[in-house]
Motif scaffolding. Structure first.
Motif, short mmCIF file in Angstrom:
data_model
loop_
_atom_site.label_atom_id
_atom_site.label_comp_id
_atom_site.label_asym_id
_atom_site.label_seq_id
_atom_site.Cartn_x
_atom_site.Cartn_y
_atom_site.Cartn_z
N GLY A 104 0.81 -1.20 0.00
CA GLY A 104 0.00 0.00 0.00
C GLY A 104 0.84 1.25 0.00
O GLY A 104 0.48 2.27 -0.61
N THR A 105 1.98 1.20 0.68
CA THR A 105 2.92 2.33 0.68
C THR A 105 3.48 2.55 -0.72
O THR A 105 3.59 3.70 -1.19
CB THR A 105 4.05 2.07 1.68
N ALA A 106 3.84 1.47 -1.39
CA ALA A 106 4.34 1.58 -2.77
C ALA A 106 3.26 2.16 -3.69
O ALA A 106 3.54 2.97 -4.58
CB ALA A 106 4.79 0.22 -3.27
N PHE A 107 2.01 1.75 -3.46
CA PHE A 107 0.91 2.28 -4.26
C PHE A 107 0.76 3.79 -4.04
O PHE A 107 0.55 4.55 -4.99
CB PHE A 107 -0.38 1.56 -3.89
N GLY A 142 3.53 9.23 4.76
CA GLY A 142 2.13 9.18 5.17
C GLY A 142 1.52 7.82 4.95
O GLY A 142 0.79 7.31 5.81
N ALA A 143 1.83 7.21 3.81
CA ALA A 143 1.30 5.88 3.51
C ALA A 143 1.85 4.84 4.49
O ALA A 143 1.09 4.02 5.03
CB ALA A 143 1.65 5.49 2.08
N ALA A 144 3.15 4.87 4.72
CA ALA A 144 3.76 3.89 5.62
C ALA A 144 3.25 4.04 7.04
O ALA A 144 2.94 3.04 7.71
CB ALA A 144 5.28 4.04 5.59
N ALA A 145 3.13 5.28 7.50
CA ALA A 145 2.68 5.52 8.87
C ALA A 145 1.29 4.96 9.10
O ALA A 145 1.04 4.26 10.09
CB ALA A 145 2.72 7.02 9.17
N VAL A 146 0.37 5.24 8.19
CA VAL A 146 -1.01 4.81 8.37
C VAL A 146 -1.15 3.30 8.13
O VAL A 146 -1.87 2.61 8.86
CB VAL A 146 -1.94 5.59 7.42
N ALA A 147 -0.46 2.77 7.13
CA ALA A 147 -0.53 1.34 6.86
C ALA A 147 -0.03 0.52 8.05
O ALA A 147 -0.61 -0.51 8.40
CB ALA A 147 0.26 1.00 5.60
N LEU A 148 1.03 0.99 8.68
CA LEU A 148 1.56 0.29 9.85
C LEU A 148 0.58 0.35 11.01
O LEU A 148 0.43 -0.62 11.77
CB LEU A 148 2.91 0.89 10.26
N LEU A 183 -2.27 12.39 0.80
CA LEU A 183 -2.45 11.52 -0.37
C LEU A 183 -1.93 10.12 -0.08
O LEU A 183 -2.61 9.11 -0.36
CB LEU A 183 -1.73 12.12 -1.58
N GLY A 184 -0.72 10.03 0.46
CA GLY A 184 -0.15 8.72 0.77
C GLY A 184 -1.00 7.95 1.76
O GLY A 184 -1.25 6.75 1.59
N ALA A 185 -1.46 8.64 2.82
CA ALA A 185 -2.29 7.98 3.83
C ALA A 185 -3.59 7.46 3.21
O ALA A 185 -4.00 6.32 3.46
CB ALA A 185 -2.59 8.95 4.96
N LEU A 186 -4.23 8.28 2.39
CA LEU A 186 -5.50 7.88 1.78
C LEU A 186 -5.31 6.69 0.85
O LEU A 186 -6.10 5.73 0.88
CB LEU A 186 -6.10 9.06 1.02
N LEU A 209 -7.04 2.92 1.25
CA LEU A 209 -7.87 2.35 0.20
C LEU A 209 -7.30 1.02 -0.30
O LEU A 209 -8.04 0.04 -0.48
CB LEU A 209 -7.99 3.34 -0.97
N PHE A 210 -6.00 0.99 -0.51
CA PHE A 210 -5.34 -0.22 -1.01
C PHE A 210 -5.52 -1.37 -0.03
O PHE A 210 -5.90 -2.48 -0.42
CB PHE A 210 -3.85 0.08 -1.23
#
Length: 217
Positions: A63-66, A114-120, A159-162, A166-167
């Motif tokens: 999801g972070t990569a996405f 942002g993506a990594a923080a929220v995904a974790l 954007l990354g978190a969202l 979603l992913f």
């Protein structure tokens, strides 16, 4: 407004000691490495839990990569110039200004953070007190060293978190089914990758019979 805030932050950056400059520069990359370590720890931890949690832990880095890919696509469409070249009268950036064509909006580093923080957090809620401050500091460091506007990093974080949420939400079901299949395969490699999951409590009747046999022996 973003330009004025950019000037204020970069002026402040130049008033700080050299070791702070170095720390801000290093933290951008070191934070990404730390997120990578947390992904591995989260996966290893999830092996002892149910398949849903394992699925989320596996999906977290994907999801972070996405989030990064979406950020990069958006950046190639908007083509905003870097503030270290575009803002007149601003203090020089603390690091080399990225070359022309390496656009500013949104910040890829911030999107990844942002993506990594929220995904974790989705995989391991207790990490919220670590990963969210990490992401914010990583985003701020990009403005501090002079290579992004504040709105670049704020948008990147959101954007990354969202995209990560979603992913993970969309793919948790299929990935959970896959995790169940892997765990049910019985192979040693599968057991190492997916773990055995949570221990299944022994049925009360079977436990009483086992205890009775133990007393008789």
């Amino acid at each position: 407004m973003s330009e004025d805030l950019y000037r204020d932050i970069t002026d402040f950056a130049h008033d700080t000691p050299g070791w702070v400059h170095l720390l801000a520069e290093v933290w951008t990359e070191a934070g990404l490495l730390l997120f990578g370590v947390l992904f591995l720890v989260g996966w290893w931890r999830a092996r002892a839990f149910d398949s849903r949690l394992l699925a989320i832990a596996v999906l977290a880095p994907l999801g972070t990569a996405f989030g990064y890919v979406v950020s990069e696509l958006l950046k190639s469409v908007i083509t905003e110039e870097r503030p270290c070249r575009a803002v007149a009268g601003a203090a020089p950036s603390l690091v080399t200004c990225p070359p022309y064509g390496d656009w500013s909006f949104p910040s890829n580093h911030s999107a990844i953070a942002g993506a990594a923080a929220v995904a974790l957090v989705l995989a391991w809620r207790a990490l919220v007190w670590l990963t969210i401050p990490m992401a914010v500091l990583m985003a701020f460091s990009r403005v501090f060293v002079g290579v992004h506007y504040p709105h670049d990093v704020a948008t990147g974080l959101l954007l990354g978190a969202l995209m990560a949420v979603l992913f993970v939400k969309l793919l948790t079901g299929p990935t959970r089914a896959l995790a169940d299949s892997v765990r049910g395969s019985g192979s040693a490699a599968a057991n190492w990758l997916a773990g055995a999951g949570p221990a299944v409590p022994e049925p009360p009747v079977r436990r009483r019979r086992r205890q009775a046999m133990h007393r008789r022996s």
